[in-house]
Scaffold this active site. Structure first.
Site, PDB file in Angstrom:
ATOM      1  N   CYS A  56      -4.697  -2.379  -1.354  1.00 38.33           N
ATOM      2  CA  CYS A  56      -3.592  -3.121  -1.977  1.00 38.33           C
ATOM      3  C   CYS A  56      -2.109  -2.712  -1.405  1.00 38.33           C
ATOM      4  CB  CYS A  56      -3.521  -2.848  -3.594  1.00 38.33           C
ATOM      5  SG  CYS A  56      -5.184  -3.597  -4.239  1.00 38.33           S
ATOM      6  N   SER A  57      -2.054  -1.485  -1.163  1.00 39.06           N
ATOM      7  CA  SER A  57      -0.739  -0.823  -0.831  1.00 39.06           C
ATOM      8  C   SER A  57      -0.563  -1.480   0.585  1.00 39.06           C
ATOM      9  CB  SER A  57      -0.798   0.649  -0.762  1.00 39.06           C
ATOM     10  OG  SER A  57       0.565   1.070  -0.297  1.00 39.06           O
TER      11      SER A  57
END
Length: 168
Positions: free
Chosen positions: A60-61
């Site tokens: 996600c990052s």
């Protein structure tokens, strides 16, 4: 509905799945300062909406950084919105830690308005399924990707290409 797994386990997506050609559903999410953000706030721009399960995970990052870098070079007529069910405070902490001032990460935690409107609420986890939507200036959905496995990356190239086609 899209067949999605999370950590290789089947999950149930709640809400209405959207498809290319649909009118983009409206939604209300929260910015990091707890103000409301809606689809109409970016009307007249090409929107890339990047949906992630949780900003505090590696994929996600990476997804958030990747789309932020790609969209930065596409001009003022392209708007990037990253949506997750994380609390706004966690999103703000991540942005500060990463040194990203111009990324717009919003929270769907309060009432899952976005998740239900776009069919990405993971019933079993109360998270949002990884997905990408491109919406044109007239609110028509022009690109959709429901990522089959929640821990996989989306197809960055196809999403960015869809944005570029609309912003010419």
């Amino acid at each position: 509905m899209a067949n999605v797994t999370f950590m290789n386990n089947p999950v149930t997506l709640l809400g209405k799945e959207v498809a290319v050609g649909d009118k983009a559903p409206d939604f209300t999410v929260l910015a990091n300062d707890l103000s409301a953000v809606t689809l109409a706030d970016s009307k007249g721009k090409t929107r890339l909406i990047s949906v992630i399960p949780s900003i505090d995970t590696g994929v996600c990052s990476s997804q958030t950084r990747k789309f932020n870098e790609e969209v930065a070079s596409l001009g003022e007529d392209v708007f990037l919105l990253t949506v997750s069910a994380d609390l706004p405070f966690a999103q703000a902490r991540w942005c500060a830690a990463e040194g990203l001032d111009n990324v717009q990460i919003v929270s769907d935690h309060r009432d899952l308005s976005f998740g239900e409107a776009y069919g990405v609420v993971i019933k079993e986890l109360r998270l949002l399924a990884r997905s990408v939507f491109v919406i044109d200036k007239d609110d028509k959905v022009s690109y959709v990707e429901y990522v089959g496995e929640g821990t996989d990356h989306p197809d960055y190239e196809n999403a960015i290409e869809a944005v570029k086609k609309l912003s010419k």
